[in-house]
Write an enzyme that holds these catalytic residues in place. Structure first.
Site, PDB file in Angstrom:
ATOM      1  N   HIS A 420       0.819  -1.209   0.000  1.00 45.54           N
ATOM      2  CA  HIS A 420       0.000   0.000   0.000  1.00 45.54           C
ATOM      3  C   HIS A 420       0.856   1.265   0.000  1.00 45.54           C
ATOM      4  CE1 HIS A 420      -2.161   3.319   2.034  1.00 45.54           C
ATOM      5  NE2 HIS A 420      -3.121   2.948   1.213  1.00 45.54           N
ATOM      6  N   CYS A 751      35.689   2.285 -23.663  1.00 43.14           N
ATOM      7  CA  CYS A 751      34.825   2.217 -22.480  1.00 43.14           C
ATOM      8  C   CYS A 751      35.526   2.784 -21.254  1.00 43.14           C
ATOM      9  CB  CYS A 751      34.375   0.779 -22.219  1.00 43.14           C
ATOM     10  SG  CYS A 751      35.740  -0.356 -21.881  1.00 43.14           S
TER      11      CYS A 751
END
Length: 796
Positions: A420, A751
């Site tokens: 919830h 990279c």
């Protein structure tokens, strides 16, 4: 009675929301349209909104409610509470009209006959006519009543459903959303219970609830009835399934996380007035996954079918019947938060300060919130909560909704990402951390805290008000470059969110983060578990691998899932994973690692990269790595995954590693597999022509290349002033290897860190004709713009 006040699921469909509410309309739609294609929906019926009106008008309750609501003030908790209680009492004391009562009971007996019992067990739920609309989720606003049997219990539960339309939070919610209290009507769901008290249940989304990534199904699972998972009373298991390869008949469970699942809700057979009772889950079950792989795949397939039928992202509840071992879908409604996001707007929260971590749990969303902590242990104390405070509590249920909208952030001890607190936080756009276990004890009342959900799946509660930045980008303004812009990704938990940044795939997926965070254990310690001398390490391994009788399978599965999550997030674009590149001192820090690692004086240039993979002291561990990558490419179908060999000093080393990979199902060229080599040692440049003969391409590692070209230990502070990737010697080597790769028609990218740190270095690479530049995610936008400038000049 001239009007029919009760309808079977087979008689209703999605167009009937005004008649039977969102929940019933959806159940009817699925029962009629999806049961024939294999989705299992428990049968039942709807008591219509017309019956609700008939009841309120006939009993005089409607006029009484209007009178009670005349001086309502939702900002005054006491005022709201008094009026809510008065209305509910009025409804519960009223009687259903006799003809309506008979019809509800008659349908109940017909449903009982279908299951060959006198009084079938049913779930009674509310279905509001405004519930589950895309712009107004009423999730959790009304109550559910489980294991209801017999006429009296049925009618009592129906009355309670009507009363639940006027709980404090529902009154407040409607007022805040601008709904008239009587324009929203209530229909009642009466549905055959699935005996999940003897098995399991949970919730499922057809899109990722945190990032809005649309190609994954998220499944949460716990033992017992489903109420505890929705209310956040348990920390559930979590699974992600990748939809594109699922549809090809593969088994792409790209992520699995075991939850603590300490409690479960089951049927109460003790004869008290309570239909359900709380039970503690035995330790042996808590450490096991709730669902089998086959069940996860079945649920994910149903999620895809349901999403396809409704043509939108869906939020579903499922249950497994312990008597028949069959799975069922018991609810489905539109997902109301992430499906509304604008994909052309990128908003990033970036934490700039650092501080003491007071508590941590699962993050909901990607925002950061801060303010004074307000620890509340009882819902009776919510009236003291002030605007801008951080709510710290055990868990929330819909009774907390009036104060949740005032919070700067929400933190709960219990609950998973579909409880919830998580659902309402997403809807309100508030950062939320759930499942912290002990935040109410670790965070002091009134102390200033920062709640960060911007660091992946783990949300942190920091002491103090830390600095953070909100970065907004209009992706329509980011122009595509000719040079491929890829990304360096280490944390699989961030990959789905980072996939929305404009990119051409992943140039570097690091295994090291996955091993240190997801696995934590040295692979040789798993292979030699029974021979381990360190008792403490052995105990830790037992604990971490409790769900895995086969210890090595733990390594294979966890590594596969970490890599798969990255590969899936960027599918079908290339994702290049670099094989493990720890140094021996880093390997020694893994659990059980000290027994298998040498002590080296300079591990930076010692036993690392390719030299490990064929070594008799490590080859069996490397084979586990190969099995994990085969699982990603073949079992999950993520063939966009490419492989990169790090720190490969010689051609002979390269050949040895390729031979071992081929032996274990990773043969270069088979199934489109490309294998790259890191270019980070001068020998890689000097012998580039030879490396081109055995590899598909290069990725330049500028950090190590700079270190080994200039003879600088990059871990040494004393000579740190000499270390510079932009040194002419380094740039000359880079220029040289780009030319050789182009001549041999091999791919070449970078990279390393340099282009992320220095846009001018990225511009140099573009001028040299590099194919791709892989950047840290936070530098992609600015570097792309710098590269676009250079490409525009080159064109002129």
């Amino acid at each position: 009675m001239t009007k029919k006040y009760v309808l079977w699921f087979r008689e209703i469909g999605i167009k009937d929301i005004p008649i039977v509410g969102g929940k019933n309309a959806s159940l009817g739609e699925m029962y009629r349209k999806l049961t024939p294609v294999g989705v299992k929906i428990p049968n039942g019926y709807a008591v219509t909104a017309a019956a609700y009106d008939y009841f309120l008008d006939n009993s005089g309750v409607k006029d009484k409610i209007k009178k009670i609501l005349k001086d309502l003030d939702t900002s005054d908790m006491k005022n709201l509470s008094q009026r809510g209680a008065q209305i509910r009492k009025t409804i519960l004391q009223a009687e259903f009209p006799e003809d309506l009562k008979k019809e509800i009971i008659n349908y109940y007996h017909q449903l009982s006959q279908q299951f060959n019992v006198a009084n079938v067990d049913v779930a009674i739920r509310s279905s509001a006519t405004a519930e589950d609309l895309p712009d107004a989720s009423f999730a959790g606003q009304q109550e559910s009543y489980l294991n209801i049997k017999g006429e009296k219990a049925l009618l009592d539960a129906c009355r309670k459903c009507v009363a639940s339309l006027f709980t404090d939070r529902a009154i407040s919610y409607r007022t805040d959303k601008g709904f008239d209290h009587f324009s929203i009507k209530l229909s009642i769901t009466v549905q055959k219970m699935v005996r999940s008290d003897k098995a399991s249940s949970g919730v499922m989304f057809s899109i990722d609830t945190e990032s809005g990534f649309r190609d994954a199904v998220l499944i949460n699972a716990t033992y017992g009835l489903g109420e505890y998972i929705v209310k956040g009373k348990v920390n559930p298991d979590e699974y992600y399934v990748f939809k594109p390869t699922l549809l090809k008949g593969l088994n792409p469970i790209i992520s699995r996380r075991i939850g603590s699942k300490e409690q479960k809700l089951i049927y109460n057979f003790a004869g008290s007035t309570h239909a359900t009772v709380d039970m503690r889950v035995p330790a042996k079950d808590r450490h096991k996954f709730v669902l089998t792989d086959k069940e996860v795949i079945q649920l994910a397939k149903w999620a895809v079918v349901i999403e396809k039928h409704y043509k939108k992202g869906m939020d579903m509840e499922w249950a497994k019947d312990g008597l028949t071992d069959k799975l069922f879908i018991v609810q489905a409604r539109p997902e109301t938060v992430r499906s509304q996001d604008d994909p052309t707007k990128l908003k990033e929260y970036i934490l700039q300060g650092s501080g003491k971590v007071l508590a941590e749990g699962a993050s909901v969303g990607n925002k950061i919130g801060q303010g004074p902590a307000h620890v509340i242990k009882d819902v009776a104390d919510i009236g003291n909560f002030k605007q801008g405070e951080v709510l710290i509590t055990e868990m929330t249920d819909p009774d907390w909704e009036p104060i949740m909208k005032k919070a700067a952030a929400i933190v709960t001890n219990a609950g998973g990402r579909t409880c919830h607190a998580a659902i309402i936080s997403r809807e309100l756009g508030i950062p939320c951390v759930v499942g912290t276990v002990d935040a109410t004890e670790k965070v002091k009342n009134k102390e200033s805290v920062t709640v960060s959900c911007a660091e992946g799946e783990r949300g942190n509660i920091y002491a103090g008000l830390l600095k953070f930045q909100i970065k907004e980008t209009d992706l329509k303004k980011v122009k595509k470059t000719r040079t491929k812009i890829m990304m360096n990704i280490g944390n699989p938990e961030m990959a789905m969110a980072q996939s929305f940044i404009p990119n051409d795939g992943v140039g570097l997926a690091r295994e090291e983060f996955i091993i240190t965070s997801y696995i934590r254990i040295h692979p040789m310690a798993l292979l030699n578990f029974h021979k381990l001398k360190n008792k403490k390490a052995k105990h830790e391994i037992e604990k971490l691998t409790a769900a895995y009788p086969n210890k090595t399978q733990f390594f294979i599965d966890r590594l596969a899932e970490g890599v798969a999550r990255i590969a899936a997030s960027f599918y079908p674009k290339d994702v290049i994973v670099r094989l493990s590149d720890f140094k021996s001192n880093e390997y020694a820090n893994l659990i059980g690692g000290a027994e298998f690692e040498p002590v080296e004086s300079n591990p930076m240039i010692g036993w690392r990269g390719a030299s490990r993979y064929y070594d008799p002291n490590y080859i069996t561990a490397f084979e586990l790595e190969c099995k994990a990558l085969v699982k990603v490419r073949e079992d999950m179908g993520l063939r966009n995954l490419k492989i990169m060999v790090p720190f490969c000093r010689t051609i002979e080393e390269g050949k040895k590693v390729l031979a071992i990979m081929a032996k274990h199902g990773l043969k270069r060229g088979v199934g489109g597999l490309e294998v790259y080599v890191m270019c980070e040692i001068p020998s890689n440049v000097i012998l580039a022509d030879e490396f081109c003969k055995i590899f598909d391409g290069f990725s330049i590692g500028s950090n190590d290349l700079t270190q080994l070209t200039l003879g600088v230990d990059r871990d040494s502070q004393i000579v740190a002033h000499v270390y510079d990737e932009r040194n002419q010697a380094v740039k000359s080597l880079i220029s040289q290897v780009i030319k050789v790769a182009k001549k041999n028609k091999r791919k070449i990218g970078i990279c390393g860190q340099a282009p992320s740190d220095f846009p001018d270095f990225a511009q140099f690479l573009v001028k040299e004709g590099i194919d791709s530049i892989s950047l840290n995610p936070d530098t992609v936008i600015k570097t792309t713009m710098a590269i676009k400038q250079v490409e525009s000049k080159k064109r002129k």
